[in-house]
Design a protein around this motif. Structure first.
Motif, PDB file in Angstrom:
ATOM      1  N   PRO A 102     -13.771   3.434   4.849  1.00  0.00           N
ATOM      2  CA  PRO A 102     -13.302   2.318   4.032  1.00  0.00           C
ATOM      3  C   PRO A 102     -12.226   2.709   3.026  1.00  0.00           C
ATOM      4  O   PRO A 102     -11.781   1.874   2.245  1.00  0.00           O
ATOM      5  CB  PRO A 102     -14.572   1.927   3.275  1.00  0.00           C
ATOM      6  CG  PRO A 102     -15.251   3.261   3.027  1.00  0.00           C
ATOM      7  CD  PRO A 102     -14.935   4.108   4.241  1.00  0.00           C
ATOM      8  N   ILE A 103     -11.822   3.987   3.006  1.00  0.00           N
ATOM      9  CA  ILE A 103     -10.992   4.481   1.916  1.00  0.00           C
ATOM     10  C   ILE A 103      -9.633   3.801   1.846  1.00  0.00           C
ATOM     11  O   ILE A 103      -9.032   3.691   0.784  1.00  0.00           O
ATOM     12  CB  ILE A 103     -10.825   6.018   2.033  1.00  0.00           C
ATOM     13  CG1 ILE A 103     -10.239   6.594   0.747  1.00  0.00           C
ATOM     14  CG2 ILE A 103      -9.959   6.381   3.245  1.00  0.00           C
ATOM     15  CD1 ILE A 103     -10.262   8.102   0.680  1.00  0.00           C
ATOM     16  N   GLN A 104      -9.133   3.287   2.976  1.00  0.00           N
ATOM     17  CA  GLN A 104      -7.817   2.652   2.975  1.00  0.00           C
ATOM     18  C   GLN A 104      -7.865   1.197   3.404  1.00  0.00           C
ATOM     19  O   GLN A 104      -6.931   0.676   3.996  1.00  0.00           O
ATOM     20  CB  GLN A 104      -6.852   3.442   3.869  1.00  0.00           C
ATOM     21  CG  GLN A 104      -6.496   4.810   3.284  1.00  0.00           C
ATOM     22  CD  GLN A 104      -5.490   5.550   4.128  1.00  0.00           C
ATOM     23  OE1 GLN A 104      -5.819   6.327   5.004  1.00  0.00           O
ATOM     24  NE2 GLN A 104      -4.228   5.306   3.858  1.00  0.00           N
ATOM     25  N   ASN A 149      -5.770  -4.927   5.190  1.00  0.00           N
ATOM     26  CA  ASN A 149      -6.754  -5.984   4.982  1.00  0.00           C
ATOM     27  C   ASN A 149      -7.729  -6.036   6.160  1.00  0.00           C
ATOM     28  O   ASN A 149      -7.618  -5.281   7.132  1.00  0.00           O
ATOM     29  CB  ASN A 149      -6.066  -7.338   4.765  1.00  0.00           C
ATOM     30  CG  ASN A 149      -5.153  -7.717   5.934  1.00  0.00           C
ATOM     31  OD1 ASN A 149      -5.474  -7.494   7.107  1.00  0.00           O
ATOM     32  ND2 ASN A 149      -3.997  -8.289   5.612  1.00  0.00           N
ATOM     33  N   TRP A 150      -8.685  -6.950   6.077  1.00  0.00           N
ATOM     34  CA  TRP A 150      -9.743  -6.998   7.081  1.00  0.00           C
ATOM     35  C   TRP A 150      -9.205  -7.359   8.460  1.00  0.00           C
ATOM     36  O   TRP A 150      -9.681  -6.851   9.477  1.00  0.00           O
ATOM     37  CB  TRP A 150     -10.836  -7.989   6.656  1.00  0.00           C
ATOM     38  CG  TRP A 150     -10.425  -9.441   6.754  1.00  0.00           C
ATOM     39  CD1 TRP A 150      -9.876 -10.196   5.780  1.00  0.00           C
ATOM     40  CD2 TRP A 150     -10.537 -10.281   7.900  1.00  0.00           C
ATOM     41  NE1 TRP A 150      -9.615 -11.460   6.232  1.00  0.00           N
ATOM     42  CE2 TRP A 150     -10.024 -11.551   7.543  1.00  0.00           C
ATOM     43  CE3 TRP A 150     -11.017 -10.111   9.202  1.00  0.00           C
ATOM     44  CZ2 TRP A 150      -9.974 -12.620   8.427  1.00  0.00           C
ATOM     45  CZ3 TRP A 150     -10.968 -11.173  10.090  1.00  0.00           C
ATOM     46  CH2 TRP A 150     -10.462 -12.417   9.699  1.00  0.00           C
ATOM     47  N   HIS A 151      -8.195  -8.244   8.519  1.00  0.00           N
ATOM     48  CA  HIS A 151      -7.648  -8.631   9.821  1.00  0.00           C
ATOM     49  C   HIS A 151      -6.920  -7.470  10.476  1.00  0.00           C
ATOM     50  O   HIS A 151      -7.002  -7.261  11.699  1.00  0.00           O
ATOM     51  CB  HIS A 151      -6.700  -9.830   9.660  1.00  0.00           C
ATOM     52  CG  HIS A 151      -6.155 -10.335  10.970  1.00  0.00           C
ATOM     53  ND1 HIS A 151      -4.923  -9.945  11.464  1.00  0.00           N
ATOM     54  CD2 HIS A 151      -6.688 -11.181  11.890  1.00  0.00           C
ATOM     55  CE1 HIS A 151      -4.714 -10.529  12.629  1.00  0.00           C
ATOM     56  NE2 HIS A 151      -5.777 -11.286  12.904  1.00  0.00           N
ATOM     57  N   GLN A 152      -6.205  -6.687   9.696  1.00  0.00           N
ATOM     58  CA  GLN A 152      -5.520  -5.516  10.237  1.00  0.00           C
ATOM     59  C   GLN A 152      -6.522  -4.471  10.702  1.00  0.00           C
ATOM     60  O   GLN A 152      -6.297  -3.806  11.719  1.00  0.00           O
ATOM     61  CB  GLN A 152      -4.582  -4.938   9.180  1.00  0.00           C
ATOM     62  CG  GLN A 152      -3.373  -5.821   8.892  1.00  0.00           C
ATOM     63  CD  GLN A 152      -2.567  -5.336   7.701  1.00  0.00           C
ATOM     64  OE1 GLN A 152      -3.101  -4.676   6.804  1.00  0.00           O
ATOM     65  NE2 GLN A 152      -1.281  -5.666   7.673  1.00  0.00           N
ATOM     66  N   LEU A 153      -7.641  -4.329   9.972  1.00  0.00           N
ATOM     67  CA  LEU A 153      -8.684  -3.411  10.424  1.00  0.00           C
ATOM     68  C   LEU A 153      -9.293  -3.897  11.735  1.00  0.00           C
ATOM     69  O   LEU A 153      -9.599  -3.090  12.628  1.00  0.00           O
ATOM     70  CB  LEU A 153      -9.772  -3.285   9.360  1.00  0.00           C
ATOM     71  CG  LEU A 153     -10.950  -2.369   9.714  1.00  0.00           C
ATOM     72  CD1 LEU A 153     -10.480  -0.933   9.915  1.00  0.00           C
ATOM     73  CD2 LEU A 153     -12.032  -2.422   8.635  1.00  0.00           C
TER      74      LEU A 153
END
Length: 368
Positions: free
Chosen positions: A204-206, A7-11
């Motif tokens: 963005p693939i993952q 998710n965005w936070h993990q990214l």
């Protein structure tokens, strides 16, 4: 194929801790050696110029959704030229994967005199391989823990050192002009900005398609910039630019200045742990990028079968990549900056230009 998504936070946490990398421990010395009292200004400039670099990666990701860096490169340059450039990316990812275990073994080998550096590198590479084998979701969850630990420790160190700050250590400003500040900023960008090209094998693939996932790259980088700014500025304000410049690991000496009763002392080991976490993250990101890019380049549907062979190669090469610390220091200041600038800025920039030109011509043909 690793189909797990983050998710965005993990990214954000992955980008932040990976951008921080190994720079938190030793980069202060190099930047202070170049910019002297104005090292803090170099940090601000590096972060300000690093944001457009992250936006460049974001543009590439949005231009070719569902593709990795390898796919984007082939899309822009075609089959054969794209293959050659992609192969060069694989070599760069592998080269940096070889380097990082050497740093770990060399550094902790000094602290644990009876333990061979090769043994330390061995367990480090094994941990890297296990993380890559389990996939990006496991790596990202680990960075969420690292993110909190690093943030808390940096805040604690800054708070405990406030009493030892000497404002006069950063004056006069721009004594030697603007050029040293720019040089220091460029060198710092080679370690915290351009290395983020490896994340293009993940984003963005993952990543989940959700609001904020794109800006997570920028936010994570800004967090890393804030940590670097804090360490470099405090090193200059507490130790002075001259001592910072001649010390191998300024942040360790900075932590050694903390001595409040018997409660807060010997913080060097906490800083070493911080460096280990950030260095492990950037190591595993580059190793993951190497395995994913190589598997995609040779047409494998799953990168896991080549994790163990590449780990064995990394272990062997990490022992011979540098004959000694002097050689490594010269390589880091003369060869590494142009190499990482080429692959972390020049190639992505040219790729973006090619995609824009192709898109414009495609639009004209469609209108005709």
């Amino acid at each position: 194929m690793d189909n797990k998504r983050i998710n965005w936070h993990q990214l954000l946490t992955l980008t932040g801790v990976a951008s921080l990398g190994g720079s938190v421990l030793a980069i202060s010395a190099t930047v202070s050696g170049v910019a002297e009292r104005d090292a803090w200004m170099s940090t601000i400039l590096a972060v300000a110029l690093g944001v457009p670099v992250m936006l460049l990666f974001l543009y590439l990701a949005r231009s070719c959704p569902g593709m990795t860096l390898i796919g984007i490169t082939k899309q822009a340059f075609g089959k054969w030229i794209g293959f050659i450039i992609s192969a060069l990316y694989v070599l760069v990812f592998m080269k940096i994967s070889f380097d990082l275990p050497w740093y770990i073994g060399n550094y902790f080998g000094r602290m644990m005199h009876e333990t061979p550096p090769e043994a330390i590198s061995f367990f480090f590479v094994i941990a890297m391989a296990i993380g890559v084998f389990y996939g990006i979701e496991t790596i990202a969850r680990a960075t969420e823990v690292f993110f909190i630990a690093v943030t808390g420790l940096i805040i604690l160190i800054v708070a405990l050192l406030i009493k030892d700050v000497h404002i006069e250590y950063i004056s006069p400003t721009l004594e030697n002009g603007v050029l040293p500040v720019v040089k220091g900023a460029f060198f710092l960008m080679c370690f915290i900005s351009f290395t983020s090209v490896s994340l293009m094998m993940i984003f963005p693939i993952q990543t989940d398609i959700s609001p904020g996932v794109g800006t997570a790259l920028v936010k994570g980088f800004l967090w890393a910039g804030a940590v670097i700014f804090a360490t470099i500025t405090m090193s200059t304000l507490v130790l002075g630019s001259k001592i910072t410049a001649i010390t191998s690991y300024p942040t360790l000496q900075l932590a050694g200045e903390i001595n409040i009763g018997v409660v807060f002392t010997r913080m060097e080991y906490a800083v070493s742990l911080l460096w280990l976490m950030s260095n492990f993250t950037i190591s595993i990101v580059f190793f993951y990028a190497a395995t994913k890019s190589l598997s995609e380049l040779i047409g494998l549907k799953n990168h896991k079968p080549i994790v163990l062979p590449l780990a064995m190669l990394t272990l062997v090469m990490s022992h011979i990549v540098y004959p000694n610390a002097i050689y490594q220091g010269n390589w880091s200041t003369t060869v590494y900056p142009p190499m990482i600038t080429t692959f972390g800025l020049v190639f992505p920039g040219v790729t973006a230009l090619v995609l824009m030109v192709r898109r414009r011509f495609a639009g004209k043909r469609a209108r005709q």
